[in-house]
Write a protein that holds these residues in place. Structure first.
Motif, mmCIF file in Angstrom:
data_model
loop_
_atom_site.group_PDB
_atom_site.id
_atom_site.type_symbol
_atom_site.label_atom_id
_atom_site.label_comp_id
_atom_site.label_asym_id
_atom_site.label_seq_id
_atom_site.Cartn_x
_atom_site.Cartn_y
_atom_site.Cartn_z
ATOM 1 N N SER A 112 -2.716 7.098 -0.102
ATOM 2 C CA SER A 112 -3.757 7.264 -1.100
ATOM 3 C C SER A 112 -4.920 6.394 -0.828
ATOM 4 C CB SER A 112 -3.152 7.213 -2.322
ATOM 5 O OG SER A 112 -4.251 7.734 -3.466
ATOM 6 N N GLY A 113 -6.049 6.964 -0.703
ATOM 7 C CA GLY A 113 -7.258 6.278 -0.663
ATOM 8 C C GLY A 113 -7.910 5.723 -2.174
ATOM 9 N N GLU A 114 -6.945 6.157 -3.089
ATOM 10 C CA GLU A 114 -7.451 5.840 -4.511
ATOM 11 C C GLU A 114 -6.182 5.258 -5.194
ATOM 12 O OE1 GLU A 114 -7.644 9.462 -7.182
ATOM 13 O OE2 GLU A 114 -8.766 9.978 -5.032
ATOM 14 N N LYS A 116 0.906 -1.123 0.004
ATOM 15 C CA LYS A 116 -0.202 0.038 -0.204
ATOM 16 C C LYS A 116 0.785 1.252 0.008
ATOM 17 C CE LYS A 116 -3.883 -2.187 0.246
ATOM 18 N NZ LYS A 116 -4.429 -2.812 -0.846
ATOM 19 N N ASP A 166 -2.628 7.855 8.653
ATOM 20 C CA ASP A 166 -3.138 8.093 7.374
ATOM 21 C C ASP A 166 -2.757 7.134 6.264
ATOM 22 O OD1 ASP A 166 -4.850 9.524 5.672
ATOM 23 O OD2 ASP A 166 -3.841 11.406 5.836
ATOM 24 N N PHE A 167 -2.949 7.119 5.164
ATOM 25 C CA PHE A 167 -2.629 6.121 4.251
ATOM 26 C C PHE A 167 -2.194 6.829 3.112
ATOM 27 C CE2 PHE A 167 -7.051 7.008 4.294
ATOM 28 C CZ PHE A 167 -7.333 7.659 3.146
ATOM 29 N N ARG A 193 -2.833 12.891 3.757
ATOM 30 C CA ARG A 193 -3.517 12.520 2.446
ATOM 31 C C ARG A 193 -5.087 12.458 2.481
ATOM 32 N NH1 ARG A 193 1.143 10.091 0.216
ATOM 33 N NH2 ARG A 193 2.520 11.845 0.300
ATOM 34 N N SER A 194 -5.746 12.026 3.476
ATOM 35 C CA SER A 194 -7.216 12.234 3.548
ATOM 36 C C SER A 194 -7.826 13.358 3.746
ATOM 37 C CB SER A 194 -7.483 11.287 4.849
ATOM 38 O OG SER A 194 -7.151 11.597 6.020
#
Length: 191
Positions: free
Chosen positions: A122-124, A101, A119-120, A142-143
């Motif tokens: 990217s969510g997409e 990821k 947070d990550f 990012r979110s």
């Protein structure tokens, strides 16, 4: 009478010199702000925790070409000054996500330790080759960031290197959060 006249001339000379020095100082400050450095106020949470709402950063307007990892102020998609991190430059292939990821640039995964906690990357999912002279920019939170992911996907709107005003190099306010902003070493391995 001659002594008083001499003292009066000295006072006027001192006043003229003081006014000249003040004008010179103001002129130098204006020239520096116009051509060398600039202050930028952080208006949103899109760059947290690196930059927090209300922080003031010093921006170097003589920064040269933007590099991966730089935090830059640029004329944004809506015409307003915006601040984001450069993730990829012209000719780079930027994608999300690999098996762990992570975002990759030219196939090299980025372990982004500057991201907002929990947070990550990217969510997409996405995969783009950045056109020459353009930049792929993302917020560190990012979110909470509307960045290249949204604008390129929805309208094909890239940010040009020419739209960059300067590179943020230091947080100077508030003093409790003051620091020098450096380029993360993770970008050194990307070729």
């Amino acid at each position: 009478m001659a002594v008083e006249e001499s003292k009066s001339k000295k006072r006027r000379g001192g006043l003229k010199e003081t006014l000249f020095l003040i004008a010179l100082g103001v002129g130098a400050a204006l020239l520096l702000q116009a051509f060398v450095v600039r202050s930028f106020y952080i208006p949103s949470e899109s760059m947290e925790n690196t930059l927090r709402i209300g922080d003031r950063v010093s921006v170097n307007k003589l920064h040269g070409a933007s590099e991966r990892g730089d935090i830059v102020v640029f004329t944004g998609w809506n015409g307003e000054d915006t601040i984001k991190r450069v993730i990829a430059v012209g000719g780079d292939k930027v994608a999300c996500c690999d098996a762990k990821k992570r975002i990759t640039v030219n196939g090299i995964p980025l372990d982004e330790n500057y991201l907002f906690p929990d947070d990550f990357p990217s969510g997409e999912e996405f995969s783009y080759t950045v056109p020459q002279g353009k930049l792929w920019l993302m917020g560190d939170h990012r979110s909470a960031s509307v960045d290249s992911r949204t604008h390129v996907r929805q309208a094909g709107e890239w940010i040009s290197e020419d739209q960059v005003i300067g590179r943020a190099w230091a947080i100077y306010w508030p003093f409790s959060h003051a620091t020098i902003l450096s380029r993360p070493e993770i970008f050194d391995k990307v070729r």
